[in-house]
Design a protein around this motif. Structure first.
Motif, PDB file in Angstrom:
ATOM      1  N   LEU A  99       0.827  -1.211   0.000  1.00 53.72           N
ATOM      2  CA  LEU A  99       0.000   0.000   0.000  1.00 53.72           C
ATOM      3  C   LEU A  99       0.859   1.258   0.000  1.00 53.72           C
ATOM      4  CD1 LEU A  99      -2.846  -0.984   2.473  1.00 53.72           C
ATOM      5  CD2 LEU A  99      -3.004  -0.691  -0.001  1.00 53.72           C
ATOM      6  N   GLY A 100       1.987   1.226   0.709  1.00 55.26           N
ATOM      7  CA  GLY A 100       2.889   2.376   0.730  1.00 55.26           C
ATOM      8  C   GLY A 100       3.468   2.674  -0.637  1.00 55.26           C
ATOM      9  N   ILE A 101       3.859   1.636  -1.360  1.00 54.60           N
ATOM     10  CA  ILE A 101       4.409   1.826  -2.708  1.00 54.60           C
ATOM     11  C   ILE A 101       3.346   2.391  -3.644  1.00 54.60           C
ATOM     12  CG2 ILE A 101       5.319   0.586  -4.716  1.00 54.60           C
ATOM     13  CD1 ILE A 101       6.694  -1.316  -2.655  1.00 54.60           C
ATOM     14  N   VAL A 102       2.145   1.823  -3.574  1.00 57.05           N
ATOM     15  CA  VAL A 102       1.054   2.316  -4.427  1.00 57.05           C
ATOM     16  C   VAL A 102       0.718   3.763  -4.081  1.00 57.05           C
ATOM     17  CG1 VAL A 102      -1.410   2.030  -4.960  1.00 57.05           C
ATOM     18  CG2 VAL A 102       0.089   0.028  -4.851  1.00 57.05           C
ATOM     19  N   SER A 103       0.664   4.085  -2.785  1.00 56.77           N
ATOM     20  CA  SER A 103       0.317   5.448  -2.391  1.00 56.77           C
ATOM     21  C   SER A 103       1.413   6.439  -2.783  1.00 56.77           C
ATOM     22  CB  SER A 103       0.056   5.528  -0.892  1.00 56.77           C
ATOM     23  OG  SER A 103       1.246   5.336  -0.174  1.00 56.77           O
ATOM     24  N   PHE A 104       2.662   6.014  -2.805  1.00 57.43           N
ATOM     25  CA  PHE A 104       3.748   6.896  -3.220  1.00 57.43           C
ATOM     26  C   PHE A 104       3.581   7.291  -4.684  1.00 57.43           C
ATOM     27  CE2 PHE A 104       8.007   7.477  -5.044  1.00 57.43           C
ATOM     28  CZ  PHE A 104       8.436   8.558  -4.291  1.00 57.43           C
ATOM     29  N   PHE A 105       3.257   6.310  -5.526  1.00 63.28           N
ATOM     30  CA  PHE A 105       3.122   6.605  -6.953  1.00 63.28           C
ATOM     31  C   PHE A 105       1.834   7.346  -7.289  1.00 63.28           C
ATOM     32  CE2 PHE A 105       6.251   3.094  -7.273  1.00 63.28           C
ATOM     33  CZ  PHE A 105       7.239   3.809  -7.918  1.00 63.28           C
ATOM     34  N   THR A 106       0.799   7.195  -6.466  1.00 65.64           N
ATOM     35  CA  THR A 106      -0.443   7.914  -6.731  1.00 65.64           C
ATOM     36  C   THR A 106      -0.491   9.262  -6.018  1.00 65.64           C
ATOM     37  OG1 THR A 106      -1.573   6.789  -4.918  1.00 65.64           O
ATOM     38  CG2 THR A 106      -1.757   5.807  -7.122  1.00 65.64           C
ATOM     39  N   GLY A 107       0.463   9.538  -5.131  1.00 66.94           N
ATOM     40  CA  GLY A 107       0.511  10.830  -4.446  1.00 66.94           C
ATOM     41  C   GLY A 107      -0.418  10.914  -3.250  1.00 66.94           C
ATOM     42  N   GLU A 108      -0.829   9.801  -2.699  1.00 64.34           N
ATOM     43  CA  GLU A 108      -1.761   9.787  -1.572  1.00 64.34           C
ATOM     44  C   GLU A 108      -1.050   9.401  -0.275  1.00 64.34           C
ATOM     45  OE1 GLU A 108      -4.931  10.618  -1.541  1.00 64.34           O
ATOM     46  OE2 GLU A 108      -4.980  11.066  -3.691  1.00 64.34           O
ATOM     47  N   ILE A 109       0.021  10.093   0.038  1.00 63.56           N
ATOM     48  CA  ILE A 109       0.824   9.762   1.215  1.00 63.56           C
ATOM     49  C   ILE A 109       0.051  10.027   2.504  1.00 63.56           C
ATOM     50  CG2 ILE A 109       2.954  10.283   2.470  1.00 63.56           C
ATOM     51  CD1 ILE A 109       3.390   8.802  -0.166  1.00 63.56           C
ATOM     52  N   VAL A 110      -0.650  11.156   2.578  1.00 62.54           N
ATOM     53  CA  VAL A 110      -1.393  11.495   3.800  1.00 62.54           C
ATOM     54  C   VAL A 110      -2.499  10.475   4.036  1.00 62.54           C
ATOM     55  CG1 VAL A 110      -2.853  13.234   4.897  1.00 62.54           C
ATOM     56  CG2 VAL A 110      -0.836  13.935   3.608  1.00 62.54           C
ATOM     57  N   THR A 111      -3.184  10.072   2.974  1.00 64.93           N
ATOM     58  CA  THR A 111      -4.231   9.055   3.103  1.00 64.93           C
ATOM     59  C   THR A 111      -3.641   7.752   3.599  1.00 64.93           C
ATOM     60  OG1 THR A 111      -5.426  10.077   1.271  1.00 64.93           O
ATOM     61  CG2 THR A 111      -6.048   7.833   1.856  1.00 64.93           C
ATOM     62  N   PHE A 112      -2.477   7.380   3.091  1.00 62.89           N
ATOM     63  CA  PHE A 112      -1.808   6.162   3.532  1.00 62.89           C
ATOM     64  C   PHE A 112      -1.473   6.225   5.012  1.00 62.89           C
ATOM     65  CE2 PHE A 112       2.325   4.101   4.358  1.00 62.89           C
ATOM     66  CZ  PHE A 112       1.934   2.791   4.226  1.00 62.89           C
ATOM     67  N   ILE A 113      -0.987   7.358   5.475  1.00 65.22           N
ATOM     68  CA  ILE A 113      -0.628   7.503   6.889  1.00 65.22           C
ATOM     69  C   ILE A 113      -1.871   7.380   7.765  1.00 65.22           C
ATOM     70  CG2 ILE A 113       0.248   9.140   8.616  1.00 65.22           C
ATOM     71  CD1 ILE A 113       2.175  10.158   6.404  1.00 65.22           C
ATOM     72  N   MET A 114      -2.957   8.030   7.378  1.00 62.68           N
ATOM     73  CA  MET A 114      -4.186   7.966   8.164  1.00 62.68           C
ATOM     74  C   MET A 114      -4.755   6.551   8.174  1.00 62.68           C
ATOM     75  SD  MET A 114      -4.308  10.858   9.449  1.00 62.68           S
ATOM     76  CE  MET A 114      -5.859  10.744  10.276  1.00 62.68           C
TER      77      MET A 114
END
Length: 58
Positions: free
Chosen positions: A13-28
């Motif tokens: 999920l972290g790798i996918v969120s990095f490429f989609t630009g959803e880092i804050v969503t990943f953290i939450m």
């Protein structure tokens, strides 16, 4: 499920969120996942304690 699988899912999920630009969503979502895992672990421990106590009472 074994706890090492949670780490694998988190990395994916972290790798996918990095490429989609959803880092804050990943953290939450990570905070929510950690809370749910803790709740699940606590409930399992309480369930096992209750079963052990019932077996001793019988």
């Amino acid at each position: 499920m074994n706890s090492k699988w949670y780490g694998v899912y988190a990395m994916i999920l972290g790798i996918v969120s990095f490429f989609t630009g959803e880092i804050v969503t990943f953290i939450m979502l990570s905070f929510i996942l950690i809370a749910l895992i803790n709740i699940n672990t606590t409930l399992k421990m309480n369930f096992e304690k209750d079963n052990d106590q019932k077996e001793k009472d019988e």
